[in-house]
Scaffold this active site. Sequence first.
Site, PDB file in Angstrom:
ATOM      1  N   CYS A 114      11.464   8.834  47.579  1.00 34.38           N
ATOM      2  CA  CYS A 114      11.071  10.061  46.895  1.00 34.38           C
ATOM      3  C   CYS A 114      11.356   9.954  45.400  1.00 34.38           C
ATOM      4  O   CYS A 114      12.269   9.253  44.973  1.00 34.38           O
ATOM      5  CB  CYS A 114      11.764  11.287  47.450  1.00 34.38           C
ATOM      6  SG  CYS A 114      11.402  11.639  49.169  1.00 34.38           S
ATOM      7  N   LYS A 147      12.482   1.721  48.204  1.00 35.82           N
ATOM      8  CA  LYS A 147      13.317   0.840  47.393  1.00 35.82           C
ATOM      9  C   LYS A 147      14.757   1.323  47.354  1.00 35.82           C
ATOM     10  O   LYS A 147      15.686   0.541  47.476  1.00 35.82           O
ATOM     11  CB  LYS A 147      12.751   0.762  45.974  1.00 35.82           C
ATOM     12  CG  LYS A 147      13.528  -0.157  45.028  1.00 35.82           C
ATOM     13  CD  LYS A 147      13.416  -1.603  45.468  1.00 35.82           C
ATOM     14  CE  LYS A 147      14.176  -2.534  44.552  1.00 35.82           C
ATOM     15  NZ  LYS A 147      14.235  -3.899  45.090  1.00 35.82           N
TER      16      LYS A 147
END
EC number: 2.6.1.16
Length: 609
Positions: free
Chosen positions: A2, A604
């Site tokens: 996000c 990530k």
Amino acid sequence: MCGIVGAIAQRDVAEILLEGLRRLEYRGYDSAGLAVVDAEGHMTRLRRLGKVQMLAQAAEEHPLHGGTGIAHTRWATHGEPSEANAHPHVSEHIVVVHNGIIENHEPLREALKARGYTFVSETDTEVIAHLVNWELKQGGTLREAVLRAIPQLRGAYGTVIMDSRHPDTLLAARSGSPLVIGLGMGENFIASDQLALLPVTRRFIFLEEGDIAEITRRSVNIFDKTGAEVKRQDIESNLQYDAGDKGIYRHYMQKEIYEQPNAIKNTLTGRISHGQVDLSELGPNADELLSKVEHIQILACGTSYNSGMVSRYWFESLAGIPCDVEIASEFRYRKSAVRRNSLMITLSQSGETADTLAGLRLSKELGYLGSLAICNVPGSSLVRESDLALMTNAGTEIGVASTKAFTTQLTVLLMLVAKLSRLKGLDASIEHDIVHGLQALPSRIEQMLSQDKRIEALAEDFSDKHHALFLGRGDQYPIALEGALKLKEISYIHAEAYAAGELKHGPLALIDADMPVIVVAPNNELLEKLKSNIEEVRARGGQLYVFADQDAGFVGSDNMHIIEMPHVEEVIAPIFYTVPLQLLAYHVALIKGTDVDQPRNLAKSVTVE
């Protein structure tokens, strides 16, 4: 995982928001959206399932005007990926973006439904929008409404809130999920990562746990949960965003694999002096603390956990210090006994990994000697909250599957081993060998990269495979773990890794002609044992791919492919043998046609549990 971007200015902010989202794409997401409000209070919202580029195209078709806005990239937790579930979420004039998880969203949802609110999404975020709307109806300013709403939320979150009736203000709240304010001239910004704001500012305020910020064009006021105003220092960032151009490379991951020699040089710069490791950046009191260390506890997740596993062999064999490595999400939920004079080391590329941060905070309550963060992002939560910190200086890593962050973590850990061996008064040859190996490492990796075409050709053998097994011994076992992780992350091939000595305890049952077995085989004291394990696989018809030291004496055959590696110093062998496994995973993923830089379902930076 996000991404949030917000801006409040006199100029149109839509392009600032979109560029910020582009810079956060590497974190992983499934949908994107933004909302802007003009001076008259007219709000426009756009949301799209898929890439930020699709949102940008929609913004070209439907131009967005307004000086206040918030934007978001979503990685689904509650509710499937869809436009309806994409942020921002709206409750009349209240507009919200949110990272994290609201753990008590279900009872809040039911209470709000009972008050007449209708939900149009499956997300926990919509609860925040309706809750703030409800509190605002009870009276007071937006800040007062947010101060009443926030204590009702349980979980880890970072949220930014906008009221289209009052477009001169943004409200933000941090509880377990990072937010950073960017300071401009007559304009201000907010994001979940400073990278998003580097085109517009270099001055930042990092919000701390429990902070609530009120942001206008000309002011930033920060409060604690009681509403008392608090002061936070602003800093000048020298962080570089150097990943905008892939150059000659097809993917960021490929670029980052090839950047590793220079990344390691950057990690070493200023840290080796007169044949010794120089970690004076730790501060004047660090030696006193480190000289007391009798045990090391390492916490990490994913690839960082694998680097911690490698370093355990180093700390114990080279510095004589007992070391335990634990997955952060396990550590934080069990009762653990703290060893005497134990140093807590946390590893994270981003410095925002939720479980690792929670483990660090728990360690402060448990009586550890101190804490040391090894991280790639200056100013991150992990760095700010640790007693000591060492930067990996790898440069921005965009590919979700970590490469240069892993090898530079190992480089820093090995320097720390050298430092501790000296403080413990051990033989000076230990530090000498480490320094010699590290100085040679960049050129050794450059040599290895010249084998890329050979590895690319081998990758063809994996195009129809559904499983793979990785084997290693000693400090190469965690490298086998890392190789298996890379292959599964980006090629979606199920891969497992085992210590080679465990073959007869189960994995040997998997061996047949359709099971590729990848082995890392440096020329060390365990080589003969490893050769015996390889013969066990060979005798059962397994297809072997052995990355072997050129002096290891292997002879290839129909079912055993030998990829000769240049001889390297034993102390750096784990770092060196990582690179061919990265290349193998990359080329297999290319053949299978997966999204190398943003593999499905992965992010990530994992900023929620």
